[in-house]
Design an enzyme around this catalytic site. Structure first.
Site, short mmCIF file in Angstrom:
data_model
loop_
_atom_site.label_atom_id
_atom_site.label_comp_id
_atom_site.label_asym_id
_atom_site.label_seq_id
_atom_site.Cartn_x
_atom_site.Cartn_y
_atom_site.Cartn_z
N CYS A 195 0.81 -1.22 0.00
CA CYS A 195 0.00 0.00 0.00
C CYS A 195 0.84 1.27 0.00
O CYS A 195 0.33 2.36 -0.25
CB CYS A 195 -0.96 0.00 1.19
N HIS A 230 -0.92 2.84 -6.23
CA HIS A 230 -1.98 1.90 -6.60
C HIS A 230 -3.30 2.66 -6.68
O HIS A 230 -3.36 3.84 -6.35
CB HIS A 230 -2.07 0.74 -5.59
N HIS A 258 -7.90 2.44 -6.65
CA HIS A 258 -9.12 1.74 -6.22
C HIS A 258 -10.33 2.36 -6.93
O HIS A 258 -10.30 3.51 -7.36
CB HIS A 258 -9.35 1.88 -4.71
N HIS A 317 -10.42 10.14 -10.78
CA HIS A 317 -9.28 9.98 -11.68
C HIS A 317 -8.15 10.94 -11.34
O HIS A 317 -7.50 11.52 -12.21
CB HIS A 317 -9.71 10.11 -13.15
N GLU A 376 -13.15 0.83 0.16
CA GLU A 376 -11.94 0.74 -0.67
C GLU A 376 -12.03 -0.47 -1.61
O GLU A 376 -11.57 -0.43 -2.73
CB GLU A 376 -10.76 0.61 0.28
#
Length: 127
Positions: free
Chosen positions: A26, A30, A32, A70, A109
């Site tokens: 994490c 990354h 989600h 985004h 998440e």
């Protein structure tokens, strides 16, 4: 009659969690597909039969989603360490004055991991 209304929203975003130890997945970049659930509670208006027009919740939340969707969350003021806990508080602080009766913010998440936030505790509200 007292009720709770919940409305769900979604956004996609990237993040890194700098508070995690070196080597933790994490801590790496990354992303989600986040879900935000906004809950308001109160008494149903006997004249209309509703607590809230659902569009009122959308009008309050959608500008916040536009800031996050985004995007790289770490670059958003207040989300430099964008854990779901800090995101829940971030949404609360921006919605509490717009949505009387705000009762809870839930940030999902994944389909199995979420944070529920019900606002500051009385002792933390004074600090």
């Amino acid at each position: 009659m007292r009720v709770t209304i919940e409305k769900d929203f979604r956004f996609e975003a990237a993040q890194q969690l700098p508070g995690f130890p070196e080597g933790h997945k994490c801590r790496q970049l990354h992303g989600h597909s986040f879900e935000v659930r906004v809950a308001v509670e109160g008494e149903v208006d006997p004249a209309t039969g509703i607590l809230y027009d659902h569009a009122r919740i959308s009008r309050a939340v959608e500008p916040l989603l536009a800031e996050l969707d985004h995007r790289f969350l770490n670059e958003i003021p207040g989300l430099e360490n964008p854990t779901i806990e800090s995101m829940a508080r971030w949404f609360w602080e921006r919605l509490v004055s717009l949505l009387p009766g705000l009762a809870q913010i839930t940030i999902c998440e994944t389909s199995r991991v979420r944070c529920l936030y019900r606002g500051p505790t009385p002792s933390s509200a004074r600090s």
